[in-house]
Design a protein around this motif. Structure first.
Motif, PDB file in Angstrom:
ATOM      1  N   THR A   1      32.078  31.766  37.908  1.00 50.95           N
ATOM      2  CA  THR A   1      32.662  30.689  38.642  1.00 50.95           C
ATOM      3  C   THR A   1      32.150  30.592  40.220  1.00 50.95           C
ATOM      4  OG1 THR A   1      34.747  30.794  37.461  1.00 50.95           O
ATOM      5  CG2 THR A   1      35.042  29.475  39.436  1.00 50.95           C
TER       6      THR A   1
ATOM      7  N   ALA B   1      44.975  38.029  34.645  1.00 49.04           N
ATOM      8  CA  ALA B   1      45.489  36.691  34.296  1.00 49.04           C
ATOM      9  C   ALA B   1      44.296  35.854  34.289  1.00 49.04           C
ATOM     10  CB  ALA B   1      46.494  36.332  35.363  1.00 49.04           C
ATOM     11  N   GLN B   2      43.352  35.895  34.831  1.00 49.99           N
ATOM     12  CA  GLN B   2      42.005  35.067  34.947  1.00 49.99           C
ATOM     13  C   GLN B   2      41.269  35.541  33.604  1.00 49.99           C
ATOM     14  OE1 GLN B   2      41.086  34.396  39.466  1.00 49.99           O
ATOM     15  NE2 GLN B   2      39.918  35.800  38.338  1.00 49.99           N
ATOM     16  N   ASN B   3      41.126  36.565  33.162  1.00 52.67           N
ATOM     17  CA  ASN B   3      40.826  37.136  31.943  1.00 52.67           C
ATOM     18  C   ASN B   3      41.323  36.414  30.666  1.00 52.67           C
ATOM     19  OD1 ASN B   3      38.890  38.558  30.195  1.00 52.67           O
ATOM     20  ND2 ASN B   3      40.733  39.726  29.827  1.00 52.67           N
TER      21      ASN B   3
ATOM     22  N   THR C   1      45.454  39.614  38.851  1.00 51.92           N
ATOM     23  CA  THR C   1      44.808  38.345  39.034  1.00 51.92           C
ATOM     24  C   THR C   1      43.606  38.534  38.265  1.00 51.92           C
ATOM     25  OG1 THR C   1      45.374  38.080  41.469  1.00 51.92           O
ATOM     26  CG2 THR C   1      43.649  36.831  40.544  1.00 51.92           C
ATOM     27  N   VAL C   2      42.947  39.487  38.011  1.00 55.05           N
ATOM     28  CA  VAL C   2      41.846  39.600  36.985  1.00 55.05           C
ATOM     29  C   VAL C   2      42.271  39.490  35.733  1.00 55.05           C
ATOM     30  CG1 VAL C   2      39.937  41.146  36.284  1.00 55.05           C
ATOM     31  CG2 VAL C   2      40.548  40.734  38.575  1.00 55.05           C
TER      32      VAL C   2
ATOM     33  N   GLY D   1      42.897  33.612  30.387  1.00 58.91           N
ATOM     34  CA  GLY D   1      42.713  32.396  30.245  1.00 58.91           C
ATOM     35  C   GLY D   1      41.404  31.928  29.997  1.00 58.91           C
ATOM     36  N   ARG D   2      40.452  32.825  29.644  1.00 60.60           N
ATOM     37  CA  ARG D   2      38.927  32.406  29.542  1.00 60.60           C
ATOM     38  C   ARG D   2      38.605  32.341  28.149  1.00 60.60           C
ATOM     39  NH1 ARG D   2      35.194  36.758  32.747  1.00 60.60           N
ATOM     40  NH2 ARG D   2      34.398  36.961  30.558  1.00 60.60           N
TER      41      ARG D   2
ATOM     42  N   GLY E   1      36.434  38.411  34.425  1.00 57.27           N
ATOM     43  CA  GLY E   1      37.410  37.839  34.905  1.00 57.27           C
ATOM     44  C   GLY E   1      37.760  37.761  36.338  1.00 57.27           C
ATOM     45  N   SER E   2      36.804  38.636  37.234  1.00 61.79           N
ATOM     46  CA  SER E   2      37.064  38.556  38.584  1.00 61.79           C
ATOM     47  C   SER E   2      36.667  37.185  39.354  1.00 61.79           C
ATOM     48  CB  SER E   2      36.446  39.755  39.399  1.00 61.79           C
ATOM     49  OG  SER E   2      35.107  39.889  38.934  1.00 61.79           O
ATOM     50  N   GLY E   3      35.840  36.211  38.785  1.00 64.09           N
ATOM     51  CA  GLY E   3      35.453  35.086  39.456  1.00 64.09           C
ATOM     52  C   GLY E   3      33.993  35.159  39.777  1.00 64.09           C
TER      53      GLY E   3
END
Length: 162
Positions: free
Chosen positions: A21, A113-115, A110-111, A117-118, A16-18
């Protein structure tokens, strides 16, 4: 960040850290060797954790073959454990290739939140545990990485020798 055309580049960070992407946005698909993709190759499911051992055998084989040929090789896995990074460094040294580590030092919130949404959500406690394993720039230099970059300071990557 400038990467030599024959470099081994390890992306380092929790799920989830990007990392993936970033890799897709800046590199050709053939330059990216992803643990998730290798898991899908051996099990038809990138989330099948029971296939991780086999997936990493495939990942290391691909990495070794690309480095042998002098191809830019971006390793998209968490790469958070020293023994995993040591194996990558060993193969790069064997083939006399330059090494770069990119730390995705993204705030845990942030990680998380991104995780969330995956498509493939990793349990929050696992993400937090992995986040706590992030090495420092100094640690990576001490391990022997030729260049170390923090994700937050990157500009669009370029390659020398292309």
């Amino acid at each position: 960040m400038t990467l030599p055309a024959d470099a081994a580049c390890a992306l380092i960070g929790p799920p989830g850290s990007g990392k993936s992407t970033f890799a897709r946005q800046h590199f050709k698909p053939t330059e990216i060797v992803s643990s998730d993709f290798c898991r899908a190759l051996v099990a038809d499911d990138e989330t099948d954790q029971s296939a991780t051992g086999d997936a990493f055998e495939v990942l290391h084989l691909i990495v070794d073959k690309r480095l042998k040929r002098g191809r830019l090789t971006l390793i998209d896995a968490t790469n958070l454990r020293n023994p995993d990074r040591a194996r990558l460094l060993d193969r790069a040294r064997h083939w006399q290739r330059p090494t770069t580590a990119v730390i995705f030092d993204v705030p845990l919130a942030t990680v998380q939140a991104q995780n969330a949404g995956r498509t493939r959500v990793v349990p929050a406690h696992v993400v937090a545990e992995f986040h706590g394993l992030l090495p420092t720039v100094d640690q990576l230099h001490d391990e022997g990485w030729d260049a170390v970059h923090l994700f937050s300071t990157l500009t669009r990557p370029s390659r020398t020798g292309r």
